[in-house]
Design a protein around this motif. Structure first.
Motif, mmCIF file in Angstrom:
data_model
loop_
_atom_site.group_PDB
_atom_site.id
_atom_site.type_symbol
_atom_site.label_atom_id
_atom_site.label_comp_id
_atom_site.label_asym_id
_atom_site.label_seq_id
_atom_site.Cartn_x
_atom_site.Cartn_y
_atom_site.Cartn_z
ATOM 1 N N ARG A 1 -0.213 7.343 -9.740
ATOM 2 C CA ARG A 1 -1.195 8.397 -10.005
ATOM 3 C C ARG A 1 -2.600 7.992 -9.570
ATOM 4 N N TYR A 2 -2.795 6.726 -9.199
ATOM 5 C CA TYR A 2 -4.120 6.243 -8.814
ATOM 6 C C TYR A 2 -4.234 6.026 -7.309
ATOM 7 N N SER A 3 -3.294 6.569 -6.566
ATOM 8 C CA SER A 3 -3.201 6.231 -5.146
ATOM 9 C C SER A 3 -4.490 6.527 -4.390
ATOM 10 N N TYR A 4 -5.119 7.665 -4.676
ATOM 11 C CA TYR A 4 -6.304 8.044 -3.902
ATOM 12 C C TYR A 4 -7.416 7.015 -4.065
ATOM 13 N N ARG A 5 -7.778 6.703 -5.314
ATOM 14 C CA ARG A 5 -8.868 5.759 -5.562
ATOM 15 C C ARG A 5 -8.526 4.359 -5.054
ATOM 16 N N LEU A 6 -7.321 3.926 -5.349
ATOM 17 C CA LEU A 6 -6.937 2.557 -5.015
ATOM 18 C C LEU A 6 -6.820 2.365 -3.510
ATOM 19 N N LEU A 7 -6.144 3.279 -2.852
ATOM 20 C CA LEU A 7 -5.941 3.126 -1.414
ATOM 21 C C LEU A 7 -7.247 3.302 -0.649
ATOM 22 N N GLU A 8 -8.105 4.173 -1.138
ATOM 23 C CA GLU A 8 -9.407 4.357 -0.501
ATOM 24 C C GLU A 8 -10.175 3.042 -0.474
ATOM 25 N N MET A 9 -10.068 2.286 -1.561
ATOM 26 C CA MET A 9 -10.758 1.008 -1.645
ATOM 27 C C MET A 9 -10.090 -0.044 -0.767
ATOM 28 N N LEU A 10 -8.772 -0.158 -0.882
ATOM 29 C CA LEU A 10 -8.065 -1.210 -0.155
ATOM 30 C C LEU A 10 -8.130 -1.012 1.351
ATOM 31 N N GLU A 11 -8.149 0.240 1.782
ATOM 32 C CA GLU A 11 -8.170 0.500 3.215
ATOM 33 C C GLU A 11 -9.528 0.216 3.841
ATOM 34 N N GLU A 12 -10.554 0.003 3.000
ATOM 35 C CA GLU A 12 -11.860 -0.357 3.538
ATOM 36 C C GLU A 12 -11.917 -1.816 3.962
ATOM 37 N N GLY A 13 -10.868 -2.565 3.605
ATOM 38 C CA GLY A 13 -10.785 -3.934 4.093
ATOM 39 C C GLY A 13 -11.125 -4.964 3.043
ATOM 40 N N GLU A 14 -10.828 -6.186 3.360
ATOM 41 C CA GLU A 14 -10.986 -7.309 2.445
ATOM 42 C C GLU A 14 -12.433 -7.516 2.030
ATOM 43 N N GLU A 15 -13.355 -7.229 2.926
ATOM 44 C CA GLU A 15 -14.756 -7.540 2.663
ATOM 45 C C GLU A 15 -15.297 -6.775 1.463
ATOM 46 N N ARG A 16 -14.967 -5.474 1.365
ATOM 47 C CA ARG A 16 -15.527 -4.667 0.284
ATOM 48 C C ARG A 16 -14.590 -4.545 -0.906
ATOM 49 N N ALA A 17 -13.311 -4.793 -0.679
ATOM 50 C CA ALA A 17 -12.340 -4.540 -1.738
ATOM 51 C C ALA A 17 -12.271 -5.702 -2.715
ATOM 52 N N GLY A 18 -13.416 -6.095 -3.252
ATOM 53 C CA GLY A 18 -13.446 -7.142 -4.258
ATOM 54 C C GLY A 18 -13.125 -6.579 -5.623
ATOM 55 N N LEU B 1 0.826 -1.207 0.000
ATOM 56 C CA LEU B 1 0.000 0.000 0.000
ATOM 57 C C LEU B 1 0.858 1.254 0.000
ATOM 58 N N ARG B 2 1.940 1.234 0.766
ATOM 59 C CA ARG B 2 2.817 2.408 0.810
ATOM 60 C C ARG B 2 3.457 2.653 -0.554
ATOM 61 N N LYS B 3 3.838 1.576 -1.228
ATOM 62 C CA LYS B 3 4.458 1.731 -2.547
ATOM 63 C C LYS B 3 3.441 2.205 -3.589
ATOM 64 N N LEU B 4 2.198 1.763 -3.448
ATOM 65 C CA LEU B 4 1.172 2.187 -4.399
ATOM 66 C C LEU B 4 0.815 3.661 -4.237
ATOM 67 N N GLU B 5 1.179 4.243 -3.103
ATOM 68 C CA GLU B 5 0.941 5.672 -2.903
ATOM 69 C C GLU B 5 1.713 6.519 -3.903
ATOM 70 N N ARG B 6 2.735 5.951 -4.507
ATOM 71 C CA ARG B 6 3.550 6.702 -5.465
ATOM 72 C C ARG B 6 2.922 6.738 -6.857
#
Length: 371
Positions: free
Chosen positions: A285-302, A278-283
């Protein structure tokens, strides 16, 4: 008074006036500089003038937020009635089953592409850009049926530019196919790949072909779209492969070159712990959308949630193009908005047929082109 305040440097003259000796402007300030290379010739901009005029007349007939809110709350029959207020409603009149909904939406999308074909200049590749996905899809269905004996129910014979029977013959004899389909069949014939990797090969050729078309058109906007789609395909494969515990070598075979994120970078973080990844993906251009999803947890991040967030990111790109008055950009964005409409309506109607609650439907929906 006039003599006191007159210009002492003639902007059209290479020589300064005598009174300005020693104070000649050495160079233009940054805010006055113009990158002439970024300005398209006038005739190039007007290539799409006719097409832009036609799509502007139809923009107000797109699915609007007030339609969407009512569709979410309505029952199935009422939803069909609401859709009668927009262009696709005629194609769905009387649809009572999932198959009839799909058939109606496919017929509608076919006519959208026909509208595009008629409006475009003859030298445009935009029609090919949108329809090649169906040719690749049909080729994928035929190759899987030939290799695995699976049914051909997923064929879309009315869509695409190539005749299905021509694709069928080409699946057996690739020299009969044009590029890039010939290269797809040839590559697969020379390898014994499992079904999931066979699909990855076809998807790679599809994504690379669209990037080629975008560059051929000479549109930075289309190139950005194509490269962004490559990135999202790679990121989706990253998430899928990690969750299925696939080997790094197998993941590498699914990666497509040409995006903004280098495949090597994704390979580096493939084996990393999730927090480090996750820290590496912050670099990116899609960090906001991607991290917002992944940080919601395994249940929703399908993967379906990833698709929705990806589509929203692309829709933000398309919305920005509405400020462009003439050129390929507004035409491209309008057709993509129509495709997005079809996705939205399919989700809503299928959910209604399965009696899903409005709150569940709302979570599955994408952004609209016009807010």
């Amino acid at each position: 008074m006039y003599r006191k305040h007159r210009l002492e440097v003639d902007p059209l003259s290479e020589q300064p006036s005598p009174s300005a000796e020693g104070r000649r402007l050495k160079k233009l300030p940054d805010y006055l500089r113009i990158d002439l290379g970024s300005i398209k010739p006038f005739h190039e901009t007007l290539r799409y003038g006719h097409a832009v005029g036609r799509i502007r007349a139809q923009e107000m007939r797109l699915l609007m937020p007030h339609h969407l809110g009512r569709l979410i709350e309505a029952g199935y029959e009422e939803a069909l009635h609401i859709l009668g207020e927009v262009e696709m409603g005629d194609y769905l009149a009387g649809a009572a089953t999932a198959r009839e909904v799909d058939d109606g939406l496919t017929a509608y999308l076919h006519d959208v592409y026909e509208f595009l074909r008629e409006a475009l200049p003859k030298d445009s590749v935009l029609y090919e850009f949108f329809l090649c996905r169906y040719d690749f899809h049909n080729l994928k269905v035929l190759l899987k049926a030939r290799r695995e004996g699976t049914p051909e129910d997923a064929l879309l014979p009315r869509m695409g530019r190539m005749d299905v029977e021509a694709l069928r013959r080409g699946a057996e004899n690739p020299v009969e196919l044009p590029s890039p389909y010939k290269e797809v069949v040839t590559e697969l014939a020379e390898s014994e790949l499992p079904p999931r990797l066979m699909e990855s090969v076809i998807d790679r050729h599809f994504l690379r072909y669209r990037l080629f078309l975008a560059r051929w058109e000479g549109s930075d906007f289309m190139v950005e779209f194509a490269r962004t789609c490559i990135d999202f395909a790679n990121l989706k494969n990253l998430l899928r492969s990690r969750r299925l515990g696939r080997e790094r070598e197998e993941f590498q075979k699914t990666l497509v070159e040409g995006g903004y994120i280098q495949p090597g970078y994704l390979l580096e973080l493939y084996g990393d712990p999730e927090e480090l990844m996750l820290r590496k993906l912050e670099r990116t251009r899609y960090s906001y959308r991607l991290l917002e999803m992944l940080e919601e947890g395994e249940e929703r991040a399908g993967l379906s949630e990833f698709d929705r967030r990806s589509d929203d990111y692309i829709m933000d790109m398309l919305r920005a193009s509405r400020r462009i008055s003439v050129g390929v950009e507004p035409v491209f964005s309008f057709i993509r908005a129509r495709e997005n409409e079809v996705t939205m309506v399919r989700v809503i109607l299928m959910a209604k047929l399965h009696n899903l609650a409005p709150a569940a439907i709302e979570r599955m929906l994408r952004k609209l082109y016009i807010e």
